[in-house]
Design a protein around this motif. Structure first.
Motif, PDB file in Angstrom:
ATOM      1  N   LEU A  70     -18.533  26.099  24.248  1.00 59.50           N
ATOM      2  CA  LEU A  70     -17.092  26.048  24.495  1.00 59.50           C
ATOM      3  C   LEU A  70     -16.436  24.961  23.664  1.00 59.50           C
ATOM      4  N   LYS A  71     -17.135  23.831  23.492  1.00 56.39           N
ATOM      5  CA  LYS A  71     -16.609  22.721  22.692  1.00 56.39           C
ATOM      6  C   LYS A  71     -16.394  23.160  21.245  1.00 56.39           C
ATOM      7  N   THR A  72     -17.342  23.951  20.701  1.00 52.44           N
ATOM      8  CA  THR A  72     -17.198  24.410  19.308  1.00 52.44           C
ATOM      9  C   THR A  72     -16.115  25.474  19.174  1.00 52.44           C
ATOM     10  N   LEU A  73     -15.766  26.143  20.272  1.00 51.26           N
ATOM     11  CA  LEU A  73     -14.755  27.203  20.239  1.00 51.26           C
ATOM     12  C   LEU A  73     -13.379  26.718  20.699  1.00 51.26           C
ATOM     13  N   ASN A  74     -13.182  25.413  20.805  1.00 46.58           N
ATOM     14  CA  ASN A  74     -11.902  24.865  21.251  1.00 46.58           C
ATOM     15  C   ASN A  74     -10.764  25.397  20.381  1.00 46.58           C
ATOM     16  N   GLY A  75      -9.719  25.897  21.022  1.00 47.53           N
ATOM     17  CA  GLY A  75      -8.557  26.424  20.302  1.00 47.53           C
ATOM     18  C   GLY A  75      -8.713  27.877  19.878  1.00 47.53           C
ATOM     19  N   MET A  76      -9.812  28.512  20.269  1.00 49.56           N
ATOM     20  CA  MET A  76     -10.070  29.899  19.881  1.00 49.56           C
ATOM     21  C   MET A  76      -9.897  30.843  21.068  1.00 49.56           C
ATOM     22  N   LEU A  77      -9.629  32.097  20.762  1.00 48.51           N
ATOM     23  CA  LEU A  77      -9.554  33.148  21.763  1.00 48.51           C
ATOM     24  C   LEU A  77     -10.974  33.608  22.065  1.00 48.51           C
ATOM     25  N   VAL A  78     -11.336  33.660  23.346  1.00 45.58           N
ATOM     26  CA  VAL A  78     -12.701  34.028  23.737  1.00 45.58           C
ATOM     27  C   VAL A  78     -12.690  35.022  24.889  1.00 45.58           C
ATOM     28  N   ARG A  79     -13.847  35.646  25.081  1.00 46.57           N
ATOM     29  CA  ARG A  79     -14.094  36.463  26.273  1.00 46.57           C
ATOM     30  C   ARG A  79     -15.288  35.815  26.964  1.00 46.57           C
ATOM     31  N   VAL A  80     -15.131  35.484  28.245  1.00 43.41           N
ATOM     32  CA  VAL A  80     -16.226  34.873  28.999  1.00 43.41           C
ATOM     33  C   VAL A  80     -16.678  35.839  30.085  1.00 43.41           C
ATOM     34  N   ARG A  81     -17.974  35.796  30.359  1.00 46.53           N
ATOM     35  CA  ARG A  81     -18.553  36.505  31.508  1.00 46.53           C
ATOM     36  C   ARG A  81     -18.936  35.401  32.466  1.00 46.53           C
ATOM     37  N   ALA A  82     -18.398  35.452  33.675  1.00 40.98           N
ATOM     38  CA  ALA A  82     -18.561  34.315  34.578  1.00 40.98           C
ATOM     39  C   ALA A  82     -18.610  34.754  36.033  1.00 40.98           C
ATOM     40  N   GLU A  83     -19.159  33.850  36.845  1.00 32.00           N
ATOM     41  CA  GLU A  83     -19.135  34.040  38.289  1.00 32.00           C
ATOM     42  C   GLU A  83     -17.837  33.428  38.802  1.00 32.00           C
ATOM     43  N   LEU A  84     -17.149  34.167  39.651  1.00 35.60           N
ATOM     44  CA  LEU A  84     -15.917  33.684  40.277  1.00 35.60           C
ATOM     45  C   LEU A  84     -16.297  33.222  41.675  1.00 35.60           C
ATOM     46  N   PRO A  85     -16.501  31.882  41.865  1.00 29.54           N
ATOM     47  CA  PRO A  85     -16.990  31.378  43.152  1.00 29.54           C
ATOM     48  C   PRO A  85     -16.058  31.654  44.329  1.00 29.54           C
ATOM     49  N   ASP A  86     -14.766  31.614  44.108  1.00 29.32           N
ATOM     50  CA  ASP A  86     -13.791  31.814  45.184  1.00 29.32           C
ATOM     51  C   ASP A  86     -12.833  32.936  44.812  1.00 29.32           C
TER      52      ASP A  86
END
Length: 140
Positions: A70-86
């Motif tokens: 994420l640090k290397t992609l700062n300022g870029m458009l991304v797609r993340v796959r993530a767990e939504l805890p709440d």
């Protein structure tokens, strides 16, 4: 008599106990702009996830490798796959009439006027995909 009591206790202890249901994990895909460990201008990657990705900003957590990516992609458009805890939930009891959902009552947090802005919800990121565009840049 004490033998029969011990036998009854042993039999009841040997029976399987009902286990609590495992916690439900809600996985989502979201697109947005990386700003540090924040996903800004977040939007759902699919129409099915539109009810889950409701905040414009999410705090991202993850493994050390994910944070470095994420640090290397700062300022870029991304797609993340993530767990939504709440995952977002309804504020009160709801009834469906036809294709319309009717909800009665108010969310407790809406009624409180003197409150600080709540912290953005979090996403526990499992994977990151760069969409190869800087945030704010028009697609070519």
């Amino acid at each position: 008599m004490s033998v029969s009591v011990l036998l009854a206790i042993a039999v009841s202890a040997a029976q399987p106990q009902p286990q609590a249901a495992p916690p439900k994990i809600t996985m989502v895909s979201a697109e947005g702009c990386v700003s540090g460990l924040t996903l800004k201008s977040a939007r759902p990657a699919t129409i099915e996830e539109a009810e889950l990705i409701v905040s414009p900003t999410y705090k991202m957590t993850g493994s050390k490798a994910i944070k470095e990516e994420l640090k290397t992609l700062n300022g870029m458009l991304v797609r993340v796959r993530a767990e939504l805890p709440d995952p977002p939930s309804a504020a009160g009891p709801a009834t469906k009439v036809g294709n319309t959902q009717i909800q009665l009552g108010t969310d407790e947090s809406v009624a409180q006027v003197n409150r600080r802005t709540p912290a953005p919800p979090s996403l526990d990121v499992q994977s990151v995909e760069s969409l190869a565009r800087k945030c704010g840049a028009n697609s070519k």
